[in-house]
Motif scaffolding. Structure first.
Motif, PDB file in Angstrom:
ATOM      1  N   THR A   1       3.311   1.708 -78.250  1.00  0.00           N
ATOM      2  CA  THR A   1       4.353   2.711 -78.481  1.00  0.00           C
ATOM      3  C   THR A   1       5.362   2.221 -79.511  1.00  0.00           C
ATOM      4  OG1 THR A   1       4.122   3.523 -76.216  1.00  0.00           O
ATOM      5  CG2 THR A   1       6.155   4.090 -77.381  1.00  0.00           C
TER       6      THR A   1
ATOM      7  N   ALA B   1       8.911   5.651 -72.571  1.00  0.00           N
ATOM      8  CA  ALA B   1       8.017   4.523 -72.848  1.00  0.00           C
ATOM      9  C   ALA B   1       8.751   3.332 -73.443  1.00  0.00           C
ATOM     10  CB  ALA B   1       6.904   4.961 -73.797  1.00  0.00           C
TER      11      ALA B   1
ATOM     12  N   ASN C   1       3.832   2.511 -82.917  1.00  0.00           N
ATOM     13  CA  ASN C   1       3.747   3.928 -83.292  1.00  0.00           C
ATOM     14  C   ASN C   1       5.113   4.492 -83.684  1.00  0.00           C
ATOM     15  OD1 ASN C   1       0.984   4.033 -82.858  1.00  0.00           O
ATOM     16  ND2 ASN C   1       1.146   4.882 -80.805  1.00  0.00           N
TER      17      ASN C   1
ATOM     18  N   LEU D   1       4.958   8.277 -83.598  1.00  0.00           N
ATOM     19  CA  LEU D   1       5.699   8.818 -82.462  1.00  0.00           C
ATOM     20  C   LEU D   1       7.186   8.847 -82.810  1.00  0.00           C
ATOM     21  CD1 LEU D   1       5.560   9.632 -79.379  1.00  0.00           C
ATOM     22  CD2 LEU D   1       6.118   7.237 -78.903  1.00  0.00           C
TER      23      LEU D   1
ATOM     24  N   TYR E   1       6.860   9.938 -73.943  1.00  0.00           N
ATOM     25  CA  TYR E   1       5.720  10.849 -73.948  1.00  0.00           C
ATOM     26  C   TYR E   1       6.043  11.939 -72.930  1.00  0.00           C
ATOM     27  CZ  TYR E   1       3.319   7.035 -76.351  1.00  0.00           C
ATOM     28  OH  TYR E   1       2.962   6.058 -77.252  1.00  0.00           O
ATOM     29  N   GLY E   2       6.483  13.083 -73.434  1.00  0.00           N
ATOM     30  CA  GLY E   2       6.942  14.120 -72.528  1.00  0.00           C
ATOM     31  C   GLY E   2       8.190  13.662 -71.796  1.00  0.00           C
TER      32      GLY E   2
END
Length: 234
Positions: free
Chosen positions: A45, A19, A48, A54, A14-15
């Motif tokens: 995560t 994760a 996803n 993601l 995330y950025g």
């Protein structure tokens, strides 16, 4: 038996915050696999990343032998992967019946009809014409599971299906998930009630700060002294 899903060394972020780091798991057809770990370990995560919510930044995800990196959620759904997310994400201003019928049923797995879902969850039969936003938490979870099955999945991802439910409803929902094994549907289960998850799972992986730190059969994980101390309160 050939793996239905194989995740090899994936990373996700995330950025600038990583994760998942070098995560590898595998699931065979009809198998229930639990993902365990503390809050923030990377469990959601991972789900996803598999469903395409993601993107992964490294590694490979293969479903039925074919790479699926970069697929969007609607594309992974059509391949046969259903995702029942934490929070359920039903459509509150639509009826129960409309929530079930809105699903694109092209996943290639066992076919489910609305009557099949109502037989599995009789309480939804009583609410079939009601707006989904007016359902109780347990009824909303039943609807979310039913909607996931309407997509005809070969693999279904569950993120905290018992969250906010009473012990009785938790037992019922997890029993319903366990029953999918008989239909040949594979399940990847993230569940806060780790004891209950291990009771219905075939195998389990333990995530810690984005890495897999333990893997084994459900019995091996449940009986591991360090897992009992860290996660099961023994």
């Amino acid at each position: 038996m050939t793996d239905l899903l194989r995740v090899d060394g994936i990373e996700a972020a995330y950025g600038k915050v990583t994760a998942l780091k070098d995560v590898s798991i595998a699931i065979r057809p009809g198998e229930i696999v639990a993902i365990l770990g503390a809050n923030g370990a990377g469990k959601t995560t991972l789900l996803n990343a598999i469903s395409g919510v993601l993107p992964v930044t490294a590694g490979e995800i293969r479903f039925d032998g074919a790479p699926i990196n970069g697929r969007k959620p609607w594309q992974t759904s059509r391949l046969g992967i259903s995702h029942v997310p934490e929070g359920r994400e039903i459509f509150p201003d639509m009826t129960v019946e409309a929530n079930l019928n809105i699903v694109d049923s092209n996943g290639g797995g066992p076919a489910f009809t609305v009557p099949d879902i109502l037989e599995m969850f009789p309480r939804l039969q009583e609410r079939i014409s009601q707006l989904a936003g007016g359902l109780s938490g347990g009824e909303q979870q039943m609807l979310a599971i039913g909607r996931g099955l309407m997509a005809r999945p070969r693999l279904i991802l569950f993120d905290e299906p018992s969250l906010g439910l009473s012990p009785v409803l938790t037992k019922f929902v997890l029993s319903s998930i366990a029953g999918l094994r008989a239909k040949g549907i594979a399940t990847l289960l993230v569940e806060q009630n780790m004891r209950a998850a291990l009771r219905i799972a075939d195998r389990a992986y333990v995530l810690r700060v984005g890495r897999i730190v333990r893997a084994g059969t459900a019995a091996e994980i449940a009986n591991s002294p360090d897992i009992q101390e860290a996660y099961l309160g023994v």
